[in-house]
Design an enzyme around this catalytic site. Structure first.
Site, PDB file in Angstrom:
ATOM      1  N   LYS A   1     -18.046  13.831 -13.562  1.00 26.36           N
ATOM      2  CA  LYS A   1     -18.451  14.507 -13.631  1.00 26.36           C
ATOM      3  C   LYS A   1     -16.446  15.049 -13.771  1.00 26.36           C
ATOM      4  O   LYS A   1     -16.095  15.786 -15.078  1.00 26.36           O
ATOM      5  CB  LYS A   1     -19.042  15.767 -14.024  1.00 26.36           C
ATOM      6  CG  LYS A   1     -20.555  14.437 -13.746  1.00 26.36           C
ATOM      7  CD  LYS A   1     -21.118  16.137 -14.915  1.00 26.36           C
ATOM      8  CE  LYS A   1     -21.659  16.346 -13.212  1.00 26.36           C
ATOM      9  NZ  LYS A   1     -23.758  17.030 -13.467  1.00 26.36           N
TER      10      LYS A   1
ATOM     11  N   LYS B   1     -16.333   6.987  -7.449  1.00 31.63           N
ATOM     12  CA  LYS B   1     -17.627   7.156  -7.775  1.00 31.63           C
ATOM     13  C   LYS B   1     -17.499   7.529  -9.714  1.00 31.63           C
ATOM     14  O   LYS B   1     -16.026   8.342  -9.584  1.00 31.63           O
ATOM     15  CB  LYS B   1     -18.755   7.334  -7.596  1.00 31.63           C
ATOM     16  CG  LYS B   1     -18.235   9.319  -6.871  1.00 31.63           C
ATOM     17  CD  LYS B   1     -19.331  10.215  -6.357  1.00 31.63           C
ATOM     18  CE  LYS B   1     -18.961  11.524  -6.763  1.00 31.63           C
ATOM     19  NZ  LYS B   1     -20.158  12.858  -5.850  1.00 31.63           N
TER      20      LYS B   1
ATOM     21  N   LYS C   1     -14.247  18.172  -1.712  1.00 33.12           N
ATOM     22  CA  LYS C   1     -14.008  18.767  -3.062  1.00 33.12           C
ATOM     23  C   LYS C   1     -12.914  20.271  -2.613  1.00 33.12           C
ATOM     24  O   LYS C   1     -12.118  21.043  -3.425  1.00 33.12           O
ATOM     25  CB  LYS C   1     -15.369  19.905  -3.639  1.00 33.12           C
ATOM     26  CG  LYS C   1     -16.022  18.512  -4.431  1.00 33.12           C
ATOM     27  CD  LYS C   1     -16.734  19.499  -5.145  1.00 33.12           C
ATOM     28  CE  LYS C   1     -17.544  18.612  -6.564  1.00 33.12           C
ATOM     29  NZ  LYS C   1     -19.177  18.925  -6.681  1.00 33.12           N
TER      30      LYS C   1
HETATM   31  P1  TYM Z   1     -24.896  16.343 -10.260  1.00 37.38           P
HETATM   32  O1  TYM Z   1     -25.158  17.005 -11.265  1.00 37.38           O
HETATM   33  O2  TYM Z   1     -23.365  16.198  -9.594  1.00 37.38           O
HETATM   34  O3  TYM Z   1     -25.757  14.714 -10.116  1.00 37.38           O
HETATM   35  C1  TYM Z   1     -26.748  14.610 -10.494  1.00 37.38           C
HETATM   36  C2  TYM Z   1     -27.392  13.818 -10.943  1.00 37.38           C
HETATM   37  O4  TYM Z   1     -26.351  12.277 -10.729  1.00 37.38           O
HETATM   38  C3  TYM Z   1     -26.109  11.317  -9.778  1.00 37.38           C
HETATM   39  N1  TYM Z   1     -24.905  10.946  -9.758  1.00 37.38           N
HETATM   40  C4  TYM Z   1     -24.531   9.509  -9.591  1.00 37.38           C
HETATM   41  N2  TYM Z   1     -25.104   8.692  -9.394  1.00 37.38           N
HETATM   42  C5  TYM Z   1     -25.230   7.560  -9.713  1.00 37.38           C
HETATM   43  N3  TYM Z   1     -23.455   7.063  -9.723  1.00 37.38           N
HETATM   44  C6  TYM Z   1     -22.592   8.158  -9.807  1.00 37.38           C
HETATM   45  N4  TYM Z   1     -21.338   7.645  -9.613  1.00 37.38           N
HETATM   46  C7  TYM Z   1     -23.319   9.244  -9.529  1.00 37.38           C
HETATM   47  N5  TYM Z   1     -22.604  10.597  -9.940  1.00 37.38           N
HETATM   48  C8  TYM Z   1     -23.927  11.668  -9.531  1.00 37.38           C
HETATM   49  C9  TYM Z   1     -26.281  12.672  -8.903  1.00 37.38           C
HETATM   50  O5  TYM Z   1     -26.025  11.892  -7.028  1.00 37.38           O
HETATM   51  C10 TYM Z   1     -27.043  12.956  -8.984  1.00 37.38           C
HETATM   52  O6  TYM Z   1     -28.783  12.845  -8.524  1.00 37.38           O
HETATM   53  N6  TYM Z   1     -26.074  19.024  -5.945  1.00 37.38           N
HETATM   54  C11 TYM Z   1     -26.745  17.550  -6.696  1.00 37.38           C
HETATM   55  C12 TYM Z   1     -27.794  18.494  -7.777  1.00 37.38           C
HETATM   56  C13 TYM Z   1     -28.954  18.850  -7.522  1.00 37.38           C
HETATM   57  C14 TYM Z   1     -29.798  18.225  -6.943  1.00 37.38           C
HETATM   58  C15 TYM Z   1     -30.595  19.778  -6.168  1.00 37.38           C
HETATM   59  C16 TYM Z   1     -30.691  17.223  -6.516  1.00 37.38           C
HETATM   60  C17 TYM Z   1     -28.567  20.333  -6.787  1.00 37.38           C
HETATM   61  N7  TYM Z   1     -30.053  20.600  -6.002  1.00 37.38           N
HETATM   62  C18 TYM Z   1     -31.722  19.191  -5.417  1.00 37.38           C
HETATM   63  C19 TYM Z   1     -31.739  16.746  -5.942  1.00 37.38           C
HETATM   64  C20 TYM Z   1     -32.454  18.260  -5.655  1.00 37.38           C
HETATM   65  C21 TYM Z   1     -25.289  17.636  -7.790  1.00 37.38           C
HETATM   66  O7  TYM Z   1     -24.793  17.748  -7.859  1.00 37.38           O
HETATM   67  O8  TYM Z   1     -25.832  16.665  -8.702  1.00 37.38           O
END
Ligand code: TYM
Length: 325
Positions: free
Chosen positions: A197, A194, A112
């Protein structure tokens, strides 16, 4: 005592089926067996520029998406990260034991911030420390996430171990829960990337709120590999990705999926996949507006109260162990 789960998603962009299949689906499946905390991580969202009005709206919309996906507020604690200030406070303490080198190795920062590290926000750099604080505050046993969060989980474990070693046993060491199928759903336009968003091309993602027409068009336009068989095959990532989506949406076994499409072509497969996606998302979309604003606010307020009680206890221990209190 039930073991504990913590997970979260950012209220940015629109949630897609990658988020659902990689994470939310498992949040729902695990909420009976575990004591679950599911957070809307709005403090993480501002590591990249956000429009303030949209951010607040998206934060509430994401709570509705958790509920529509099947997170049950009677069983699980749903809350907004900024409602529990201990997240930001513990981040500061943990950032004092985190090494620059550890954060420099985080691939998400490299992805990023790569265009211009000189101008990249410090928040984007320290983002994994906030994520570690999220998890460690709740003495979490298990963190259900997609593959892209694995490295952040490893850092979280390292920080917890370091703190425990230097200041005495304080944090539980959390385990990641990354599903065998669906941990990294790929873009429909480029199976080497992947589904994301932040992808500029909306045709790469099926969003949870896409209508039937959009879903069907995107699947029709999805890139395919050479060869015609509808099978799971690592050397053909495009069809493997589409078939994985079909498998997870329908709940069929891999073998059944392959057998079902034996001798059929891409046209037939894509039409069935589109139908499966539309049928799967229809009831989800009907549930998104199930809660009025007042009941949603009550759920989030109760969630924040429950989360605060746990978080305050952990932070108090951290402050005592470090000599702050
Ligand atoms: P975020 O908001 O990008 O995504 C939310 C969850 O979706 C999963 N994910 C995917 N899984 C499968 N295929 C994909 N293409 C895909 N894209 C996203 C992510 O792995 C995630 O589980 N840093 C995290 C949010 C966060 C968090 C935490 C998660 C903040 N604090 C503590 C767990 C525990 C994030 O940006 O997820």
């Amino acid at each position: 005592m039930k073991k504990r789960i913590f997970s979260g998603a950012q209220p940015t962009g629109s949630l897609h089926i990658g988020n659902y299949l990689g994470a939310l689906k498992n949040w729902v499946a695990l909420q009976d067996e575990y004591e679950a905390f599911y957070c809307i991580v709005n403090l993480h969202a501002i590591t990249l520029p956000q429009d303030p009005k949209t951010l607040r709206q998206k934060t509430l919309d994401l709570a509705r998406i958790y509920l529509a996906a099947g997170v049950d507020p009677e069983k699980s604690t749903i809350f907004i990260q900024s409602d529990v200030p201990e997240h930001a406070e513990l981040t500061w303490v943990l950032s004092c034991i985190t090494r620059m080198g550890e954060l420099e190795r985080m691939t998400q920062f490299k992805d990023k911030g790569k265009e211009n590290t000189e101008r990249a926000g410090v928040g984007l750099f320290t983002y994994p420390v906030l994520m570690a604080a999220d998890i460690l505050l709740y003495q979490t046993d298990l963190v259900p996430v997609g593959q892209d969060q694995k490295q952040h989980l490893e850092l979280t474990r390292d920080l917890a171990e370091r703190f425990n070693r230097d200041f005495g046993e304080t944090f539980k060491i959390p385990e990641p829960y990354i599903p065998k199928a669906g941990a990294s759903i790929k873009s429909l336009q480029d199976p080497s990337k992947k589904m994301s968003k932040s992808d500029d091309n909306p045709n790469g993602s099926i969003f949870l709120l896409d209508d039937a027409d959009a879903i069907t068009k995107k699947i029709k336009r999805a890139v395919t590999d050479s060869g015609t068989d509808i099978t799971f095959d690592e050397s053909r990532p495009a069809i493997t990705n589409l078939l994985t989506i079909y498998q997870l949406l329908t709940g069929k076994s891999r073998e059944d999926c392959v057998e079902h499409f034996a001798g059929k072509g891409y046209g037939h497969f894509k039409a069935e996949l589109a139908e499966a996606a539309v049928e799967f998302l229809r009831p989800f979309q009907e549930r998104v507006n199930e809660y009025d604003d007042a009941s949603l606010n009550t759920i989030l307020k109760n969630g924040a109260e429950k989360a605060s009680a746990v978080a305050a206890f952990t932070l108090d221990q951290v402050y005592k162990r470090t000599g702050i209190k």
